[in-house]
Enzyme design. Structure first.
Site, short mmCIF file in Angstrom:
data_model
loop_
_atom_site.label_atom_id
_atom_site.label_comp_id
_atom_site.label_asym_id
_atom_site.label_seq_id
_atom_site.Cartn_x
_atom_site.Cartn_y
_atom_site.Cartn_z
N GLY A 1 0.81 -1.22 0.00
CA GLY A 1 0.00 0.00 0.00
C GLY A 1 0.84 1.26 0.00
O GLY A 1 0.39 2.32 -0.45
N GLY B 1 -0.44 13.34 -37.44
CA GLY B 1 -1.15 13.35 -36.16
C GLY B 1 -0.38 14.12 -35.10
O GLY B 1 -0.97 14.73 -34.20
C1 HXC Z 1 4.48 -4.90 10.45
C2 HXC Z 1 6.62 -4.54 9.73
C3 HXC Z 1 6.17 -4.49 8.38
C4 HXC Z 1 4.79 -4.67 8.14
C5 HXC Z 1 8.30 -4.18 8.42
N1 HXC Z 1 7.94 -4.34 9.70
N2 HXC Z 1 7.25 -4.28 7.60
N3 HXC Z 1 5.77 -4.74 10.74
N4 HXC Z 1 4.00 -4.87 9.20
N5 HXC Z 1 4.30 -4.61 6.89
C6 HXC Z 1 8.77 -4.31 10.87
C7 HXC Z 1 9.66 -5.53 11.02
O1 HXC Z 1 8.95 -6.57 11.66
C8 HXC Z 1 10.77 -4.97 11.91
O2 HXC Z 1 10.27 -4.91 13.23
C9 HXC Z 1 10.92 -3.56 11.42
O3 HXC Z 1 9.69 -3.24 10.75
C10 HXC Z 1 12.03 -3.36 10.42
O4 HXC Z 1 11.87 -4.32 9.39
P1 HXC Z 1 13.09 -5.20 8.85
O5 HXC Z 1 12.52 -6.27 8.03
O6 HXC Z 1 13.98 -5.57 9.98
O7 HXC Z 1 13.85 -4.13 7.97
P2 HXC Z 1 14.55 -4.31 6.56
O8 HXC Z 1 15.44 -5.51 6.60
O9 HXC Z 1 15.18 -3.01 6.23
O10 HXC Z 1 13.38 -4.64 5.53
C11 HXC Z 1 12.37 -3.70 5.29
C12 HXC Z 1 11.25 -4.31 4.39
C13 HXC Z 1 10.75 -5.65 5.04
C14 HXC Z 1 11.80 -4.57 3.00
C15 HXC Z 1 10.15 -3.26 4.30
O11 HXC Z 1 10.48 -5.43 6.45
C16 HXC Z 1 9.52 -6.17 4.37
O12 HXC Z 1 9.62 -6.81 3.35
N6 HXC Z 1 8.35 -5.91 4.99
C17 HXC Z 1 7.08 -6.38 4.42
C18 HXC Z 1 6.76 -5.60 3.17
C19 HXC Z 1 5.44 -5.99 2.55
O13 HXC Z 1 5.31 -7.07 1.97
N7 HXC Z 1 4.45 -5.14 2.68
C20 HXC Z 1 3.16 -5.37 2.12
C21 HXC Z 1 2.14 -5.36 3.20
S1 HXC Z 1 0.61 -5.62 2.38
P3 HXC Z 1 11.19 -5.07 14.52
O14 HXC Z 1 10.23 -5.10 15.64
O15 HXC Z 1 11.97 -6.33 14.33
O16 HXC Z 1 12.07 -3.84 14.53
C22 HXC Z 1 0.07 -4.11 1.88
C23 HXC Z 1 -1.26 -4.19 1.20
C24 HXC Z 1 -1.92 -2.85 1.06
O17 HXC Z 1 0.66 -3.11 2.05
C25 HXC Z 1 -2.70 -2.89 -0.21
C26 HXC Z 1 -3.35 -1.60 -0.50
C27 HXC Z 1 -3.80 -1.56 -1.92
#
Ligand code: HXC
Length: 513
Positions: free
Chosen positions: A172, A403
């Site tokens: 999102g 065009g």
């Molecule tokens: C909850 C999250 C989170 C999430 C990251 N964190 N993404 N917590 N929900 N979506 C938290 C991690 O648990 C971690 O917490 C801290 O943030 C830092 O994340 P890391 O993974 O340690 O950091 P990094 O290695 O830099 O990686 C960052 C990242 C990765 C690439 C963003 O965290 C990631 O892939 N997150 C998920 C991304 C994703 O798939 N999002 C889509 C969600 S669905 P702690 O407590 O350990 O510090 C969506 C649908 C909406 O968005 C649709 C609307 C149309």
């Protein structure tokens, strides 16, 4: 409790919250070469102007207790500040707090500043550094995104909306920026994707690095999702400030006016090369026309066969759309059409007059373009220019064929004033192609086909590929030499006015841009 104790309690709470995810998390952010959320606001805003809202908003309980940690400010900093003394509404996601992920309270803080931007009619700037929907909050975080997208759409064309991508924005977290007017990215800091490399590997078995998939260079040059590219965060914020200097705070007001300044390099009559097949850089033409020879190019690295950007004429902001003969001879293609149409619509929404500089052989032919939908994309330019009611001034410098002549803001799409240079070639197609078709028999039957072909090309050039046929019918208003161009554009703009509303009353048109 005494007054001093209350004040000390408040100061202690505030300073704890201001640390976001804590010193260690902030250090980890710095180690990645990134500024912290508050450092970002310091660089973006005029010193001492940030008025924070909702620092004390608490993380909502909808995550079924899955988040044991305190989430300071629920991972986003919001408020009002100033850029060059003009107010802006701003939100900045804090990656040090649960990865800047978006939960219910986080989203409510953002929608509140969005509503403030609507009520106060001031630009909205979002600094995005987020892992997307907070997984623990389930449907509540999806609801939060929906409410943001809804507001992005309602604000579109009302206030300028700017997104600065400063981290790994996923899910999102990328759709809201896509609904805003301008997206800024920073080299090796910004990532944008719907699903990241890990998901792609799992689902499709394809391997790709985050940079290649959705890094700053990818989005600036290949996808066009980003409009401005910067080497570092400070540079990116400087670009945001520069962009805002050209824009009104809302569509209710005119853009700011600065002191008029002549171009540093005047236009000369030899700007178009003697050999009509030779390329030149349209930026040199623009420098010869606009104040201080300065412009701010939008989408500089994407669809480089067309130029879009802001500049000033006698201190007033103008939007410039120009074919770039140096890249693909300045043809119109799928990406150039998307790029130009979106820019034209922005200028029209925000009362910015449009200047179009034309030198294009036409729409790019070929199976690839046809199959990519050049008809559907190319139509967007026709639509955007026809829809626009801001003053539209067109300068036909050289080729204006078929065009593309119509599409590049011709009189027929509502241009208010069309200038042609003596070097203009306005016709259905270029002399070589045209002569080969209409004089085919004479060329084939000639004893010296090559000489006859050259003769017929010259005949066609003289009869059709010039500005005089169009001028004789009033499609061109005046023919000027290049050095007279700036003065003419300034004089027309002095008298031109921006109507308060757009075209016919209707619910809305149906071309997505
Ligand atoms: C909850 C999250 C989170 C999430 C990251 N964190 N993404 N917590 N929900 N979506 C938290 C991690 O648990 C971690 O917490 C801290 O943030 C830092 O994340 P890391 O993974 O340690 O950091 P990094 O290695 O830099 O990686 C960052 C990242 C990765 C690439 C963003 O965290 C990631 O892939 N997150 C998920 C991304 C994703 O798939 N999002 C889509 C969600 S669905 P702690 O407590 O350990 O510090 C969506 C649908 C909406 O968005 C649709 C609307 C149309």
């Amino acid at each position: 409790m005494s007054i001093m104790s209350r004040i000390n309690e408040f100061l202690a709470k505030a300073s704890r919250l201001i640390l976001g995810g804590g010193r260690e998390a902030l250090e980890s952010q710095r180690r990645k070469g990134k500024l912290t959320v508050r450092e970002r606001l310091d660089v973006l805003l005029d010193p001492g102007t940030f008025l924070e809202t909702d620092l004390f908003v608490e993380h909502s309980a909808s995550d079924f207790g899955m988040h044991s940690k305190m989430l300071a400010g629920d991972g986003v900093v919001t408020g009002i500040g100033r850029v060059d003394h003009r107010p802006v509404a701003v939100f900045a996601q804090d990656f040090s707090v649960a990865g800047g992920s978006l939960g219910r309270a986080h989203a409510s803080k953002i929608t509140k500043v969005m509503d403030a931007s609507r009520d106060m009619l001031i630009p909205l700037i979002g600094i995005n550094d987020s892992g997307g929907a907070r997984i623990q909050e389930g449907v509540d975080s999806l609801c939060g995104y929906g409410e943001i997208f809804y507001r992005n759409t309602l604000l579109s064309g009302v206030v300028p909306q700017i997104s600065v991508i400063l981290g790994p924005c996923a899910g999102g977290a990328v759709y809201s920026p896509a609904l805003t007017d301008f997206v800024f990215v920073v080299d090796r800091i910004s990532n944008m994707f719907i699903t990241g490399p890990q998901v792609i590997k799992t689902v499709l078995g394809e391997e790709i690095s985050p940079e290649e998939l959705g890094g700053a260079r990818t989005h600036s040059a290949i996808t066009g999702n980003a409009h401005f590219f910067a080497d570092n965060e400070e540079d990116s914020f400087e670009q945001v400030r520069n962009l805002l200097s050209y824009l009104p705070s809302s569509s209710r007001e005119d853009p700011p006016v600065t002191a008029p300044k002549p171009p540093k390099a005047a236009l000369t009559r030899d700007v178009i090369p003697e050999d009509r097949r030779r390329a030149y850089c349209v930026r040199d033409v623009i420098r010869g026309i606009v104040d201080s020879s300065e412009f701010l190019e939008v989408h500089e690295h994407f669809a480089r066969n067309i130029f879009t950007g802001f500049a000033r004429l006698e201190g007033r902001t103008v939007g410039i759309v120009a074919n770039q003969p140096r890249v693909l001879a300045g043809v119109l293609d799928v990406d150039a059409s998307d790029k130009a149409a979106r820019f034209i619509r922005f200028c029209d929404a925000f009362r910015i007059p449009l200047i179009t500089l034309v030198d294009t052989p036409g729409y790019l032919p070929g199976v690839n373009q046809e199959h990519m939908g050049v008809i559907r994309h190319g139509a967007k330019i026709l639509y955007a220019y026809s829809e626009a009611t801001v003053p539209k001034l067109t300068v036909i410098m050289r080729k204006a064929y078929g065009g593309a002549y119509i599409a590049m803001c011709s009189r027929h799409l509502g241009a208010n004033f069309v200038v042609a240079w003596p070097t203009a070639e306005i016709a259905v197609m270029g002399p070589e192609g045209a002569a080969n078709i209409i004089f085919r028999r004479e060329i084939e039957e000639s004893s010296d086909p090559e000489a006859t072909r050259r003769e017929k090309v010259a005949e066609y050039e003289e009869k059709f590929a010039n500005p005089y046929v169009a001028a004789s019918k009033g499609y061109v208003d005046t023919i000027l030499i290049p050095e007279q161009t700036r003065e003419a554009l300034v004089r027309i703009l002095e008298t031109a006015r921006v109507p308060d509303s757009g075209r016919m009353p209707r619910r809305h048109g149906n071309i997505p841009l």
